[in-house]
Structure formats: C-alpha cells, structure tokens
Design an enzyme around this catalytic site. Sequence first.
Site, PDB file in Angstrom:
ATOM      1  N   ILE A 101      31.966  96.072 -75.283  1.00  0.00           N
ATOM      2  CA  ILE A 101      31.287  97.183 -75.947  1.00  0.00           C
ATOM      3  C   ILE A 101      30.463  96.667 -77.128  1.00  0.00           C
ATOM      4  O   ILE A 101      30.808  95.638 -77.724  1.00  0.00           O
ATOM      5  CB  ILE A 101      32.317  98.253 -76.407  1.00  0.00           C
ATOM      6  CG1 ILE A 101      31.628  99.486 -77.005  1.00  0.00           C
ATOM      7  CG2 ILE A 101      33.371  97.662 -77.307  1.00  0.00           C
ATOM      8  CD1 ILE A 101      32.567 100.679 -77.244  1.00  0.00           C
ATOM      9  N   CYS A 102      29.398  97.377 -77.438  1.00  0.00           N
ATOM     10  CA  CYS A 102      28.558  97.110 -78.596  1.00  0.00           C
ATOM     11  C   CYS A 102      27.793  95.799 -78.407  1.00  0.00           C
ATOM     12  O   CYS A 102      27.033  95.652 -77.478  1.00  0.00           O
ATOM     13  CB  CYS A 102      29.415  97.125 -79.865  1.00  0.00           C
ATOM     14  SG  CYS A 102      28.477  97.137 -81.416  1.00  0.00           S
ATOM     15  N   ALA A 103      28.016  94.826 -79.268  1.00  0.00           N
ATOM     16  CA  ALA A 103      27.338  93.535 -79.168  1.00  0.00           C
ATOM     17  C   ALA A 103      28.050  92.579 -78.223  1.00  0.00           C
ATOM     18  O   ALA A 103      27.480  91.569 -77.814  1.00  0.00           O
ATOM     19  CB  ALA A 103      27.221  92.903 -80.554  1.00  0.00           C
TER      20      ALA A 103
END
Length: 183
Positions: A101-103
Amino acid sequence: MKRVLLILSEGFEEMEAVTPLDLLRRAGVEAVAASTGPGLVVAGGRGIKVQADRLLDDCLRETFDMLILPGGPGVDRLRKDIRVTELVRRSYAAGVPIAAICAAPVILADAGVAQSHAITSFPSREAELVPIAKAYLRDRVVVDGKVITSRGAGTAEEFALALVAYLEGPAAAETVRAQIVAR
C-alpha cells in the site's frame, strides 16, 4: 488458520499497518508484525510507536499465506533492506500473495513483481511505476492475481477488507465490515 506477515520499518505509515493487522485478526487470521530493526518497538512516520510481534530475522524461514508491506516515509528503508526484497521475490515465486500500500509497491518493482501485474500506489510514486508495471491504475485498491495494492492511508480500511476477502472470502470481509460499521 491462515498466517500473514506484515513488515514494519522505522517510518511506516501507522494506518496502513495497524488497520490491516486489526481487521485480519478480527477475521481470525494470525497476523504477525515483524520489525526490521534490532528491537520490537518501531516508530511510525507520525511518531506513534508500535510493538512488533517478532523480529524479521526470526520469521525469514517460516511460511506465511500472505506478505504485507505498509507504506509511509519508511518505504525507502524497506527498499534498501535486501532481506525484504529477497523475501518478496522468494514469496512471489512460491505463489504467496503480496500486498503493498501507498509507496510500498515500489518494492514490488524492485523485486520484479510489478512487471507482471496491474498495480496502484500513492500518487507520488506513479511516475516511477508506470513504465515498470504491467498496468498502472488509479483505483483505490487493485487485486491482480496474487498481488494486491492500494493508494494510501485513506484507503487502508478498503485495503484491509480486500485482504480479508482474499484470504477468508467475501462473507468474512462483510462480517468484519459490519463489526466496524464500515460503509
């Protein structure tokens, strides 16, 4: 009982780690948080300290049903940790689902996983991932085979429920959704 490994490194995004751990445990999954550091207490990107269950080194030879990589400012630390990249490669080759998730999807790119899957990420990592991924989507959660990705802290609940559905089925995800009064 299914087992998942969530990796914590200094600077992790708290919502992206704690939400999946919580919702997976509510669903009856053994969710293990592993610290990459020398100790079990890991500080997130907002300074919230979380106590991991185990050290990553103690988990490397074990079998898990899913590997989860939270994002946040600590992703660059995860990227530089050869244990993490090798664990992603080895797990993926063994058919273990990988969630990021995210980066954190950049780690999937580093490990050679993103090239075969549609993924999403935090918007600031899009330019890096577009030329590498099989497809880059801006959906809040993307499930493509054994790879599950999501956009960021604001999608942590949807991401966690997608992980529950993936591991335990849609009915289990709906049960957890009802428990937490999610939409």
